[in-house]
Design an enzyme around this catalytic site. Structure first.
Site, PDB file in Angstrom:
ATOM      1  N   SER A 100       0.812  -1.209   0.000  1.00 14.97           N
ATOM      2  CA  SER A 100       0.000   0.000   0.000  1.00 14.97           C
ATOM      3  C   SER A 100       0.848   1.263   0.000  1.00 14.97           C
ATOM      4  CB  SER A 100      -0.912   0.012   1.233  1.00 14.97           C
ATOM      5  OG  SER A 100      -0.158   0.225   2.412  1.00 14.97           O
ATOM      6  N   CYS A 141      -2.348  -3.181  -8.583  1.00 16.82           N
ATOM      7  CA  CYS A 141      -1.848  -1.808  -8.617  1.00 16.82           C
ATOM      8  C   CYS A 141      -1.942  -1.229 -10.023  1.00 16.82           C
ATOM      9  CB  CYS A 141      -0.419  -1.739  -8.089  1.00 16.82           C
ATOM     10  SG  CYS A 141       0.768  -2.697  -9.041  1.00 16.82           S
ATOM     11  N   GLU A 172       7.205  -0.411  -4.488  1.00 11.81           N
ATOM     12  CA  GLU A 172       6.168  -0.547  -5.525  1.00 11.81           C
ATOM     13  C   GLU A 172       4.819  -0.426  -4.832  1.00 11.81           C
ATOM     14  OE1 GLU A 172       4.286  -3.732  -8.714  1.00 11.81           O
ATOM     15  OE2 GLU A 172       5.977  -4.319  -7.457  1.00 11.81           O
ATOM     16  N   ALA A 187       1.914   2.189   3.729  1.00 13.53           N
ATOM     17  CA  ALA A 187       3.067   1.454   4.247  1.00 13.53           C
ATOM     18  C   ALA A 187       4.347   1.859   3.527  1.00 13.53           C
ATOM     19  CB  ALA A 187       2.835  -0.046   4.121  1.00 13.53           C
TER      20      ALA A 187
END
Length: 398
Positions: free
Chosen positions: A207, A263, A229, A210
């Site tokens: 996320s 993503c 990423e 994070a």
């Protein structure tokens, strides 16, 4: 007594896996002790062991795919594609290693010769996500091991069973257990691993929240490799095209595959006003036919549940917020069973919403934004703090 991490099947709520939380200090210490011998091994030996790992995964394809399907909720057919991606990543990484690393003679330069040499960095922490719990960590682990690094791998606390299976495949193939450490744990273990003085780099997929926390924690550590990423708010632009049925299929595949938990998934469809009614009708028809179900259902579903009830509740909250700001439900996002995280995919017009929230709604919900000109479309696509990662369907514009 050690704390435990417990994994449940999203599709049923049944307990799938239970294991003790690992000890960060011990895992890092073992990795540091095993790293020098691994780094000294010839590259050809490391390549051979990783090819053996790929063969081990291939032999275990059926149980591996079943486990991924059970722990993530994704359909079995999609779980099989993830296992295939794990296998393929090895050869991709071997080729990349040959192209980018090694020793290069750059020729003479006063007062001497110039060479570029690559060497291992040390012990790398790999923090994996839950949406592709085998493939995406593998994208970090394989290149790290090839380069001669040791790895401490912490899978997502939502998919520890897949992480454990992946680590077992490495070990059965001959990668030493101290060189590839499995660390089961939650956010606390992740933070401790990131901040550990014995970790020389952090390779993260997950996320935005994070990832930003990792970035802040390591901003003062320039010697550590940090690869993050994270998510996004991806736009897809639909412009002049006569192939609306094909365009709608591409849009649906982008926005809803893996229950929208990618993503790379389209979050915002920016469409020319003249095509709006027709493409919305095409997408709505596809969503009406879309099968949502458990990973082993027949006929096979297109998507399964999101990862857990917390994720489902967060998505419904985000959807309700868009409605409260003036969004129009074109296909409502609904939850058939409040006890399980299945969501019927949603489509919402957010054209009248100003300002539009720029958060990632990580699930099966697509926002539609209607614009009059191509310049407006590009401005809308760029209207995000995540940076531009747009796809264009139709038209001849670059």
């Amino acid at each position: 007594m050690s704390a435990a991490i417990v994994s449940h099947e999203p599709a049923t709520g049944a307990e799938l896996w239970r294991g003790d939380v690992g000890e960060v200090e011990a895992a890092v210490a073992r990795a540091r002790s095993g790293w020098p011998a691994w780094a000294m091994r010839p590259l050809a030996e490391r390549i051979a062991l990783l090819h053996a790992f790929a063969e081990e995964v291939r032999r275990s394809e059926a149980p591996f795919a079943e486990l991924i399907a059970r722990e993530t909720g994704k359909p079995l057919w999609e779980a099989k594609t993830e296992v295939a991606a794990v296998i393929a990543k090895v050869e991709i990484s071997v080729r990349a290693q040959a192209e980018r690393a090694g020793t290069r003679d750059l020729g003479a330069s006063a007062p001497g010769a110039v060479f570029v040499r690559h060497k291992p960095h040390g012990v790398l922490a790999v923090l994996g996500p839950y949406n592709f719990p085998a493939h995406l960590p593998g994208g970090h682990i394989v290149p790290a091991l090839l380069a001669g690094n040791a790895v401490v791998f912490k899978p997502s606390e939502k998919t520890p069973a897949v992480g454990a299976f992946l680590a077992e495949c490495y070990h059965r193939a001959g990668v030493p257990a101290d060189v590839l450490q499995l660390l089961v744990g939650g956010p606390a273990e992740g933070r401790a691993l990131v901040g550990h003085a014995g970790v020389d780099g952090v390779l993260f997929t997950g996320s935005e929240r994070a990832g930003l926390a990792i970035n802040r924690a390591l901003a003062g550590c320039p010697s550590k490799i940090v690869a993050l990423e994270m998510g996004g708010n991806n736009p897809i632009v639909l412009w002049d095209t006569a192939h609306l049925e094909a365009a709608a299929r591409l849009i649906v595949q982008s926005a809803y595959t893996t229950a929208g938990q990618r993503c790379t998934a389209a979050r915002r469809l920016i469409v020319k006003a003249g095509l709006y009614d027709a493409v919305v009708a095409e997408i709505a028809a596809l969503l009406d036919r879309m099968i949502v179900g458990g990973p082993f259902d027949e006929p096979a579903p297109f998507i399964g549940p999101v990862i857990d009830n917390q994720a489902a509740e967060g998505l419904l909250h985000g959807y309700a917020d868009l409605l409260a700001r003036g969004g129009e439900a074109l296909v409502p996002l609904t939850r058939p069973d409040p006890a399980l995280p299945f969501l019927k995919p949603g489509l919402i017009d957010t054209t009248p919403v100003h300002p539009r929230p720029d958060g990632e709604l990580f699930g099966p919900l697509l926002q539609v934004i209607r614009v009059a000109t191509f310049e407006e479309a590009i401005a809308a696509a760029n209207d995000t703090r995540f940076g531009l990662s747009a796809a264009l369907i139709g038209g001849d514009r670059a």
